[in-house]
Design a protein around this motif. Structure first.
Motif, PDB file in Angstrom:
ATOM      1  N   ASN A  54      -7.015   2.914   0.414  1.00  0.00           N
ATOM      2  CA  ASN A  54      -7.548   1.644  -0.092  1.00  0.00           C
ATOM      3  C   ASN A  54      -6.431   0.713  -0.581  1.00  0.00           C
ATOM      4  N   ILE A  55      -5.391   1.302  -1.169  1.00  0.00           N
ATOM      5  CA  ILE A  55      -4.243   0.497  -1.610  1.00  0.00           C
ATOM      6  C   ILE A  55      -3.570  -0.131  -0.392  1.00  0.00           C
ATOM      7  N   ALA A  58      -5.631  -2.951   0.826  1.00  0.00           N
ATOM      8  CA  ALA A  58      -5.490  -4.103  -0.069  1.00  0.00           C
ATOM      9  C   ALA A  58      -4.166  -4.819   0.172  1.00  0.00           C
ATOM     10  N   VAL A  86      -6.473  -1.617  -7.383  1.00  0.00           N
ATOM     11  CA  VAL A  86      -7.296  -0.723  -6.562  1.00  0.00           C
ATOM     12  C   VAL A  86      -7.703   0.503  -7.373  1.00  0.00           C
ATOM     13  N   LYS A  89     -10.420  -0.432  -9.879  1.00  0.00           N
ATOM     14  CA  LYS A  89     -11.722  -0.552  -9.220  1.00  0.00           C
ATOM     15  C   LYS A  89     -12.294   0.819  -8.899  1.00  0.00           C
TER      16      LYS A  89
END
Length: 193
Positions: A54-55, A58, A86, A89
């Protein structure tokens, strides 16, 4: 090449999402750092790979917005900010999902968790963080200074023993340690900002 030496040309090539070679180079250079970062931020081990993915997503979505700010390590600060957002979240979502669970098993599990980390956990974390930061700045120092620092600070050996072994004065070890520790602190502050 360590991530502290990120070439501007690599960052520019990352802005082309189709440039697979640039992204492969970036992942090779930064994946381990991002994994350690996620773990240090409290991401459970079983979720670290997903959070790192996810990082990276992003970063891919927002790399066009990165501009150097004229200060050293501006890309690393930006990268740490993206990664931290990230992780925040993820942790927020995890807390919301966890709050919906209940039952005796969860209560037993919660009662078994210490309210705060114990001194050993904190010491292990601090030691790991210092060792990581030290490795990032190692190339900035001559080998003798580095060996003296590592032997006395990380391995905990006496200054007199290391001075005799390396055939240098104890005073030079203290000076080297001071310079290296100052640079390590600076590296740690850059990551935590």
């Amino acid at each position: 090449m360590t991530h502290s030496q990120t070439r501007h040309s690599l960052i520019v090539r990352l802005k082309d999402e189709q440039n697979e070679l640039a992204w492969e180079e970036f992942v090779v250079q930064y994946e381990a750092f991002l994994q350690r970062f996620a773990v240090r931020q409290g991401v459970p081990e079983r979720h670290v790979a997903d959070v790192v993915q996810n990082i990276l997503l992003a970063i891919a979505r927002s790399i066009d917005g990165w501009q150097p700010d004229g200060q050293a390590a501006s890309f690393r600060r930006w990268l740490a900010t993206v990664a931290r957002n990230v992780v925040i979240k993820f942790m927020t979502r995890e807390r919301r999902q966890a709050s919906g669970q209940g039952g005796t098993e969860v209560l037993d599990l919660l009662q078994g968790v210490a309210a705060e980390p114990d001194a050993d956990q904190i010491q292990r974390y601090e030691h790991e963080f210092i060792v990581w930061a030290a490795e990032q700045v190692r190339s900035e120092f001559i080998e003798t200074s580095w060996a003296a620092f590592w032997a006395t600070i990380i391995e905990g050996r006496s200054v007199s023993e290391v001075a005799a072994e390396l055939r240098i004065s104890p005073g030079s070890i203290y000076m080297s340690r001071s310079r290296i520790m100052a640079r390590i602190r600076q590296q740690m502050e850059e990551v935590l900002q």
